[in-house]
Scaffold this active site. Structure first.
Site, PDB file in Angstrom:
ATOM      1  N   HIS A  65       0.803  -1.222   0.000  1.00 33.42           N
ATOM      2  CA  HIS A  65       0.000   0.000   0.000  1.00 33.42           C
ATOM      3  C   HIS A  65       0.835   1.272   0.000  1.00 33.42           C
ATOM      4  O   HIS A  65       0.353   2.334   0.372  1.00 33.42           O
ATOM      5  CB  HIS A  65      -0.952   0.003   1.212  1.00 33.42           C
ATOM      6  N   SER A 107      -6.806  -7.306  10.088  1.00 33.05           N
ATOM      7  CA  SER A 107      -8.228  -7.659  10.249  1.00 33.05           C
ATOM      8  C   SER A 107      -8.714  -8.469   9.052  1.00 33.05           C
ATOM      9  O   SER A 107      -9.861  -8.881   8.997  1.00 33.05           O
ATOM     10  CB  SER A 107      -9.058  -6.378  10.385  1.00 33.05           C
ATOM     11  N   ASN A 113      -2.977 -12.852  15.735  1.00 29.82           N
ATOM     12  CA  ASN A 113      -3.797 -11.647  15.803  1.00 29.82           C
ATOM     13  C   ASN A 113      -4.438 -11.514  17.174  1.00 29.82           C
ATOM     14  O   ASN A 113      -4.647 -12.519  17.869  1.00 29.82           O
ATOM     15  CB  ASN A 113      -4.882 -11.661  14.713  1.00 29.82           C
TER      16      ASN A 113
HETATM   17  C1  BV8 Z   1      -7.980  -2.406  -5.382  1.00 25.13           C
HETATM   18  C2  BV8 Z   1      -3.203   2.968   2.464  1.00 25.13           C
HETATM   19  C3  BV8 Z   1      -9.289  -2.516  -7.315  1.00 25.13           C
HETATM   20  C4  BV8 Z   1      -3.753   4.319   2.706  1.00 25.13           C
HETATM   21  C5  BV8 Z   1      -4.998   1.329   2.550  1.00 25.13           C
HETATM   22  C6  BV8 Z   1     -11.932  -7.249  -4.004  1.00 25.13           C
HETATM   23  C7  BV8 Z   1     -10.861  -7.148  -4.893  1.00 25.13           C
HETATM   24  C8  BV8 Z   1     -10.245  -5.922  -5.101  1.00 25.13           C
HETATM   25  C9  BV8 Z   1     -10.669  -4.771  -4.398  1.00 25.13           C
HETATM   26  C10 BV8 Z   1     -11.728  -4.886  -3.546  1.00 25.13           C
HETATM   27  C11 BV8 Z   1     -12.361  -6.112  -3.335  1.00 25.13           C
HETATM   28  N1  BV8 Z   1     -13.357  -5.912  -2.437  1.00 25.13           N
HETATM   29  C12 BV8 Z   1     -13.353  -4.618  -2.060  1.00 25.13           C
HETATM   30  C13 BV8 Z   1     -12.408  -3.966  -2.719  1.00 25.13           C
HETATM   31  C14 BV8 Z   1     -12.116  -2.540  -2.578  1.00 25.13           C
HETATM   32  C15 BV8 Z   1     -11.104  -2.237  -1.488  1.00 25.13           C
HETATM   33  C16 BV8 Z   1     -11.334  -3.009  -0.233  1.00 25.13           C
HETATM   34  O1  BV8 Z   1     -10.658  -4.000   0.025  1.00 25.13           O
HETATM   35  N2  BV8 Z   1     -12.257  -2.547   0.583  1.00 25.13           N
HETATM   36  C17 BV8 Z   1     -12.493  -3.180   1.870  1.00 25.13           C
HETATM   37  C18 BV8 Z   1     -12.716  -2.120   2.920  1.00 25.13           C
HETATM   38  C19 BV8 Z   1     -13.647  -4.158   1.698  1.00 25.13           C
HETATM   39  N3  BV8 Z   1      -9.762  -2.511  -1.981  1.00 25.13           N
HETATM   40  C20 BV8 Z   1      -9.161  -1.529  -2.681  1.00 25.13           C
HETATM   41  O2  BV8 Z   1      -9.682  -0.500  -3.016  1.00 25.13           O
HETATM   42  C21 BV8 Z   1      -7.717  -1.807  -3.081  1.00 25.13           C
HETATM   43  N4  BV8 Z   1      -7.591  -1.530  -4.461  1.00 25.13           N
HETATM   44  O3  BV8 Z   1      -7.898  -3.575  -5.277  1.00 25.13           O
HETATM   45  O4  BV8 Z   1      -8.516  -1.730  -6.420  1.00 25.13           O
HETATM   46  C22 BV8 Z   1      -8.804  -2.182  -8.648  1.00 25.13           C
HETATM   47  C23 BV8 Z   1      -8.419  -3.222  -9.474  1.00 25.13           C
HETATM   48  C24 BV8 Z   1      -8.026  -2.922 -10.755  1.00 25.13           C
HETATM   49  C25 BV8 Z   1      -7.998  -1.578 -11.184  1.00 25.13           C
HETATM   50  C26 BV8 Z   1      -8.355  -0.542 -10.319  1.00 25.13           C
HETATM   51  C27 BV8 Z   1      -8.759  -0.838  -9.028  1.00 25.13           C
HETATM   52  C28 BV8 Z   1      -6.779  -0.847  -2.377  1.00 25.13           C
HETATM   53  C29 BV8 Z   1      -6.725  -1.163  -0.914  1.00 25.13           C
HETATM   54  C30 BV8 Z   1      -5.638  -0.318  -0.224  1.00 25.13           C
HETATM   55  C31 BV8 Z   1      -6.275   0.793   0.542  1.00 25.13           C
HETATM   56  N5  BV8 Z   1      -5.241   1.510   1.297  1.00 25.13           N
HETATM   57  N6  BV8 Z   1      -4.037   2.015   3.178  1.00 25.13           N
HETATM   58  C32 BV8 Z   1      -3.642   4.695   4.150  1.00 25.13           C
HETATM   59  O5  BV8 Z   1      -3.157   3.882   4.967  1.00 25.13           O
HETATM   60  O6  BV8 Z   1      -3.996   5.845   4.441  1.00 25.13           O
HETATM   61  S1  BV8 Z   1      -5.873   0.172   3.430  1.00 25.13           S
HETATM   62  C33 BV8 Z   1      -5.554   0.313   5.095  1.00 25.13           C
HETATM   63  O7  BV8 Z   1      -6.206  -0.805   5.680  1.00 25.13           O
HETATM   64  C34 BV8 Z   1      -4.110   0.161   5.513  1.00 25.13           C
HETATM   65  O8  BV8 Z   1      -3.184  -0.010   4.474  1.00 25.13           O
HETATM   66  C35 BV8 Z   1      -4.116  -1.101   6.356  1.00 25.13           C
HETATM   67  O9  BV8 Z   1      -2.957  -1.788   6.300  1.00 25.13           O
HETATM   68  C36 BV8 Z   1      -5.220  -1.795   5.694  1.00 25.13           C
HETATM   69  C37 BV8 Z   1      -5.743  -3.014   6.334  1.00 25.13           C
HETATM   70  O10 BV8 Z   1      -5.957  -2.770   7.670  1.00 25.13           O
HETATM   71  P1  BV8 Z   1      -5.143  -3.685   8.705  1.00 25.13           P
HETATM   72  O11 BV8 Z   1      -3.693  -3.552   8.421  1.00 25.13           O
HETATM   73  O12 BV8 Z   1      -5.723  -5.050   8.686  1.00 25.13           O
HETATM   74  O13 BV8 Z   1      -5.458  -2.916  10.027  1.00 25.13           O
HETATM   75  P2  BV8 Z   1      -6.794  -3.022  10.893  1.00 25.13           P
HETATM   76  O14 BV8 Z   1      -6.786  -1.902  11.870  1.00 25.13           O
HETATM   77  O15 BV8 Z   1      -7.960  -3.208   9.987  1.00 25.13           O
HETATM   78  O16 BV8 Z   1      -6.594  -4.394  11.690  1.00 25.13           O
HETATM   79  C38 BV8 Z   1      -5.550  -4.493  12.656  1.00 25.13           C
HETATM   80  C39 BV8 Z   1      -5.680  -5.882  13.262  1.00 25.13           C
HETATM   81  O17 BV8 Z   1      -4.597  -6.061  14.179  1.00 25.13           O
HETATM   82  C40 BV8 Z   1      -6.961  -6.067  14.053  1.00 25.13           C
HETATM   83  O18 BV8 Z   1      -7.541  -7.323  13.683  1.00 25.13           O
HETATM   84  C41 BV8 Z   1      -6.511  -6.098  15.521  1.00 25.13           C
HETATM   85  O19 BV8 Z   1      -7.247  -7.019  16.287  1.00 25.13           O
HETATM   86  C42 BV8 Z   1      -5.089  -6.567  15.393  1.00 25.13           C
HETATM   87  N7  BV8 Z   1      -4.180  -6.068  16.427  1.00 25.13           N
HETATM   88  C43 BV8 Z   1      -4.201  -4.855  17.045  1.00 25.13           C
HETATM   89  N8  BV8 Z   1      -3.142  -4.773  17.893  1.00 25.13           N
HETATM   90  C44 BV8 Z   1      -2.460  -5.937  17.777  1.00 25.13           C
HETATM   91  C45 BV8 Z   1      -3.112  -6.764  16.848  1.00 25.13           C
HETATM   92  N9  BV8 Z   1      -2.679  -7.995  16.519  1.00 25.13           N
HETATM   93  C46 BV8 Z   1      -1.548  -8.425  17.131  1.00 25.13           C
HETATM   94  N10 BV8 Z   1      -0.865  -7.690  18.034  1.00 25.13           N
HETATM   95  C47 BV8 Z   1      -1.290  -6.461  18.384  1.00 25.13           C
HETATM   96  N11 BV8 Z   1      -0.595  -5.733  19.294  1.00 25.13           N
END
Ligand code: BV8
Ligand code: ZN
Length: 246
Positions: free
Chosen positions: A119, A188, A212
């Site tokens: 990303h 997540s 996790n």
């Molecule tokens: C794309 C950068 C398509 C910016 C980020 C299917 C296929 C393709 C795309 C999609 C699809 N379905 C939906 C989509 C669209 C979308 C998507 O996935 N939406 C989601 C919400 C459903 N995907 C996209 O748009 C992607 N692009 O595929 O485009 C395409 C194809 C062809 C042509 C054109 C377009 C782009 C996705 C990237 C978005 N950018 N970040 C920024 O950061 O500002 S995403 C953002 O969320 C971060 O990068 C982050 O890394 C990412 C995921 O979050 P996590 O890292 O998992 O963090 P989170 O807080 O959610 O979870 C943390 C976990 O850790 C928790 O479970 C918690 O319990 C745990 N935890 C906490 N503390 C600890 C711990 N575990 C262990 N120890 C601890 N101490």
């Protein structure tokens, strides 16, 4: 505190190709807020407002302030034990790939070398039009930053709806399919296409481990789920792995 099963250590001792995939949970213990947990960055803003091209074009000042705020947090934190263990594990395997969704660059600071940043990276900026790269320091008091070509400068991160860097994603897929052991840490498992990697590894015959704080949509389909903090579990795994076997 959950046990580190012998099965995992035995496998680590009998494979050559290890892939580790990380999310915001690994950086959480360095003080970098996660996205979806309490106090996560998203609960103050909606991802599609802030981390999307439309959101940026609609309100570039707000989006720039948000990224500058996150860059400030990132500049005041250090890698934690989890980052350090992952950097150490890279030295122990013939074929090792680290795939991260994190944009904070902390894995590289911790010493990881072969890092695939799916990303992008918050410490790099680029021109929206000509892709010219720019330094992270942006002084918003002079107004919005523009490139010599007249294009707007933006953070070099992948926004929702944007495709991931092609070569990086290609390599992530190739290394995931070749992996014998795939360890997902601190994600997540919601954001695609990153969330599909563990399944891809499993389909190619890898043993898949999830570390996790809580269960996720992938938990039901992994071979081993270790619930707990990455900064605690990863050092214990390295200790067990480092014990001599005779
Ligand atoms: C794309 C950068 C398509 C910016 C980020 C299917 C296929 C393709 C795309 C999609 C699809 N379905 C939906 C989509 C669209 C979308 C998507 O996935 N939406 C989601 C919400 C459903 N995907 C996209 O748009 C992607 N692009 O595929 O485009 C395409 C194809 C062809 C042509 C054109 C377009 C782009 C996705 C990237 C978005 N950018 N970040 C920024 O950061 O500002 S995403 C953002 O969320 C971060 O990068 C982050 O890394 C990412 C995921 O979050 P996590 O890292 O998992 O963090 P989170 O807080 O959610 O979870 C943390 C976990 O850790 C928790 O479970 C918690 O319990 C745990 N935890 C906490 N503390 C600890 C711990 N575990 C262990 N120890 C601890 N101490
Ligand atoms: Zn330009």
């Amino acid at each position: 505190m959950c046990q580190i099963p012998d099965e995992l250590i035995k496998r680590m001792r009998n494979i050559r190709r290890l892939v580790i995939s990380t999310g915001a949970g690994v950086s959480a213990e360095s003080g970098v807020p996660t996205f979806r947990g309490d106090g996560g960055v998203w609960d103050k803003m909606s991802p599609h407002e802030m981390a999307s091209v439309d959101g940026f074009m609609k309100n570039p000042e707000l989006v720039w302030q948000w990224y500058q705020h996150r860059l400030e947090i990132r500049d005041n934190v250090k890698p934690n034990r989890g980052h350090e263990v992952i950097a150490e594990l890279e030295k122990r395997f013939d074929y090792f790939t680290l795939i991260t969704q994190n944009i904070d660059g902390l894995h590289t600071v911790a010493g990881s070398i072969n890092v695939l940043e799916l990303h992008g990276n918050i410490t790099r900026n680029k021109c929206l039009d000509c892709q010219e790269m720019y330094e992270p320091e942006i002084d918003l008091s002079d107004g919005l930053p523009y490139c010599e070509c007249g294009g707007m400068i933006r953070p070099d991160v992948v926004w929702f709806g944007e495709s991931l860097p092609e070569t990086v994603l290609e390599k992530a897929f190739t290394d995931t399919e070749a992996s014998e052991l795939f360890i997902s840490v601190g994600t997540s498992a919601i954001v695609q296409p990153a969330a599909s990697l563990p399944l891809m590894a499993s389909r190619s015959g890898a043993y898949v481990v999830e570390i996790n704080l809580e269960s996720t949509p992938m938990t039901a389909s992994v071979d081993l789920f270790l619930q707990g903090k990455s900064g605690e579990l990863l050092p214990r795994i390295l200790d067990e792995f480092s014990k001599n076997t005779d």
